[in-house]
Design an enzyme around this catalytic site. Structure first.
Site, PDB file in Angstrom:
ATOM      1  N   ASP A 399      -1.980 -80.564 -98.394  1.00  0.00           N
ATOM      2  CA  ASP A 399      -1.015 -80.450 -97.295  1.00  0.00           C
ATOM      3  C   ASP A 399      -1.534 -81.120 -96.018  1.00  0.00           C
ATOM      4  O   ASP A 399      -2.714 -81.438 -95.897  1.00  0.00           O
ATOM      5  CB  ASP A 399      -0.767 -78.963 -97.032  1.00  0.00           C
ATOM      6  CG  ASP A 399       0.610 -78.665 -96.466  1.00  0.00           C
ATOM      7  OD1 ASP A 399       1.243 -79.575 -95.911  1.00  0.00           O
ATOM      8  OD2 ASP A 399       1.044 -77.502 -96.582  1.00  0.00           O
ATOM      9  N   GLU A 461      19.320 -71.054 -87.513  1.00  0.00           N
ATOM     10  CA  GLU A 461      19.890 -72.387 -87.304  1.00  0.00           C
ATOM     11  C   GLU A 461      19.586 -73.301 -88.485  1.00  0.00           C
ATOM     12  O   GLU A 461      20.469 -74.012 -88.988  1.00  0.00           O
ATOM     13  CB  GLU A 461      19.335 -72.987 -86.018  1.00  0.00           C
ATOM     14  CG  GLU A 461      19.878 -74.381 -85.699  1.00  0.00           C
ATOM     15  CD  GLU A 461      19.283 -74.967 -84.442  1.00  0.00           C
ATOM     16  OE1 GLU A 461      19.818 -75.976 -83.953  1.00  0.00           O
ATOM     17  OE2 GLU A 461      18.260 -74.427 -83.948  1.00  0.00           O
TER      18      GLU A 461
END
Length: 631
Positions: A399, A461
């Site tokens: 990552d 959102e």
């Protein structure tokens, strides 16, 4: 046709024209009045690209201005066959016509442009011959779309922004159905793949053939008049003390610039993104096993990376007949090598392999998760690979990479080559688009490079936006390359009101392509679904042989069919707020009847039924979806 006819009269005489094997696609190459090399593209007589630039600038010479065409090779057929470990097709048969144009710049320095015309698109790349160091400075390749063209584009994030300075990670929402030429939100430009509609044709732009010596590109932020140019990574997108742009000793050959072109069905079924990648390196086929994984972090976050929770997720994988469990960040500190070996032994006894997380980063971001900075040098990697293999680990998730500069690309390639040699599977996160690497390195099971499901667990959102976002991904991000979106949740998301129905979530299991599909649902959530849904996810094929695009509109809805052996799986989802009826041509299935799973009356409910060939109409609920299996 009046537009293109008058447009061509204004040009100098065309120097050369290359056509696809079926004659539908034509590429014209010429030198314009400004002594610039340009090309145009037509399909079935309609303009796809207006005059667009070709050329490079190196520190050792300007190969973009004052040029002249010296010669063109004979057109030769390009024929190739290859297999993919986990993608939209298992066996790929490549057919193209290739031609190389020899060009000289104002100083008489030679270079060449190689074009390949396929029935489903076009690819081009440059070669600058000769000995000595060649230092890249700029590329003039452009894509000039007609005035009425539309675009579906993901903005490139600005480097060193976002959480812990981890951008860019190709984790933005798409801007959909915008006029071509709309300015990018920032100077960073737009990512690949970039999708356009040009008249009756669609165009997906990307690049391939990345060998670790070149930087990765994007579309530049300035696209005035609908003309897009190749853009460069930002200065900070480098490995620690590394270089940004390509520096090559000897001949320089660029990556391929790739354009899938045609009706939406042609583009959606295209494999050009892997057709232009290098052939596969050797990897033990016994270890090359795609398949699903259980994964606690999606819903449980950091608190779940402990021994007892991971043991429960191993049981979950075994119960679902999934071959993997992923243990995420901080496993070395929270569980430790001794207990990880105990977990790996426990998993092996249940037919499950363990995957573990690593932090790629050196000094290029501020992340603290560990193991950190443990893979930076060949000696580091050899030590860590021996460590995890001794524990019994099957693969790594790496990552937090630092961008697209040439030195960062070299780091990716080092990881790819050395994990292949070590026999470890690989997953890149917080990463660049893989650009065909899954063909060259079949053990690269998946790559994030997407605003994945985890974002939809952070804020309402992002959860609300995930419906249209998911309906966009098969048309762009997941078009050629595996995508670790980490899909499928049927039950609760902590502190979030889920925007999708269960049929939508189930459809993602077929629509999204990933060599290892990390499912987000927990054992407790999976226990709430009907037996046929659970059985579907247990028996879903781990490899696909063929794909058919049946219907769709980017960001609105999509229906695809995938074949595994003699079975066909059809899946679709609807991002609209209203129901959608979709007629399906299933003639190739004869009169088979498929087992249908779709949405029930409520958002958490399923309904079962039948879907009959040769023709059927499916009704997709708002934010809903379906799957059908034809045995």
């Amino acid at each position: 046709m009046r537009f293109i006819a008058s447009f061509l009269i204004a040009l100098p005489a065309l120097a050369h024209a290359l056509s696809s094997p079926d004659g539908q696609l034509q590429v014209d190459v010429s030198v314009n009045a400004q002594q610039q090399l340009v090309y145009t593209v037509q399909r079935a007589g309609e303009p796809v690209l207006l005059p667009s630039r070709l050329g490079l600038v190196l520190a050792q010479g300007d190969y973009a201005h004052g040029v002249k065409l010296v010669s063109a090779s004979k057109v030769k057929p390009h024929r190739e066959q290859y297999t993919l470990a986990a993608s939209k097709k298992r066996r790929v048969d490549v057919r193209a016509n290739e031609q190389t144009f020899s060009v000289a710049n104002a100083a008489g320095q030679p270079f060449s442009v190689t074009l390949r015309a396929f029935n489903d698109g076009l690819a081009l790349r440059y070669t600058v011959p000769g000995a000595g160091r060649k230092q890249f400075q700029d590329e003039l390749t452009s894509f000039a779309f007609p005035p009425d063209a539309r675009a579906w584009l993901q903005p490139m994030s600005v480097a060193k922004t976002g959480w812990k300075r981890t951008n860019p990670s190709y984790e933005e929402h798409y801007q959909m159905d915008i006029p071509a030429g709309t300015p990018a939100p920032s100077h960073a430009g737009w990512v690949f793949p970039a999708l356009f509609r040009s008249g009756a044709n669609w165009v997906a732009l990307t690049e391939a053939g990345m060998d670790g010596r070149f930087h990765a590109s994007r579309l530049a932020s300035d696209s005035t008049g609908g003309t897009y140019r190749i853009g460069l990574p930002e200065a900070s997108e480098v490995n620690t003390h590394g270089h940004l742009l390509a520096q090559v000793d000897g001949p320089l050959t660029t990556p391929w610039r790739v354009l899938a072109i045609g009706p939406l069905k042609t583009v959606m079924e295209s494999t050009l993104g892997t057709d232009l990648a290098a052939p596969a390196v050797a990897f033990d086929p016994a270890k090359l096993q795609p398949g699903p994984a259980s994964w606690s972090w999606a819903l449980l976050k950091d608190e779940g990376t402990v021994f007892e929770v991971q043991k429960r997720f191993i049981d979950h994988a075994a119960d679902m007949h999934w071959p993997y469990t992923l243990v995420d960040a901080d496993w070395d500190r929270k569980i430790g090598d001794a207990k990880m070996k105990e977990l790996a032994d426990y998993a092996r006894a249940k037919g499950v392999g363990l995957l573990v997380w690593y932090n790629s980063s050196g000094a290029w971001n501020d992340t603290e998760y560990s193991p950190k900075s443990a893979l930076l040098t060949p000696a580091d990697r050899a030590r860590e690979f021996a460590r995890v293999k001794a524990i019994g680990i099957r693969g790594l998730k790496v990552d937090f990479f630092g961008g697209d500069g040439a030195s960062m690309q070299a780091y990716y390639l080092d990881l790819l080559k050395e994990t292949a040699a070590a026999g470890l599977l690989l997953n890149f996160h917080g990463a660049t688009l893989p650009r065909g690497w899954s063909r060259t390195f079949p053990h690269l099971m998946t790559v994030e490079a997407v605003k994945g499901f985890e974002f939809a667990t952070f804020t309402q959102e992002d959860q609300d936006a995930v419906v249209r976002h998911a309906a966009m991904l098969p048309f762009a991000r997941n078009l050629f390359d595996p995508m670790d979106f980490t899909p499928v949740v049927f039950h609760d998301i902590p502190n979030i009101q889920r925007a999708t129905r269960n049929g939508f979530e189930l459809a993602e299991s077929v629509l999204f392509l990933s060599g290892i599909q990390h499912y987000a649902e927990t054992p407790e959530g999976m226990a709430t679904v009907p037996a046929d849904v659970k059985g579907f996810l247990r028996e879903l094929p781990r490899r696909w042989d063929e794909v058919r695009f049946l219907a769709g509109e980017p960001g609105r809805f999509v229906v695809l069919a995938r074949r595994a052996g003699t079975q066909w799986f059809v899946a679709g989802l609807n991002a609209d707020d209203t129901p959608r009826e979709v007629p399906l041509d299933l003639a190739w299935l004869g009169r088979r009847r498929g087992e249908l799973i779709t949405d029930g009356a409520g958002p958490r409910e399923f309904a079962s039924g039948r879907l009959a060939a040769p023709a059927a109409t499916v009704t997709l609920a708002p934010h809903g979806g379906f799957v059908a299996r034809f045995r």
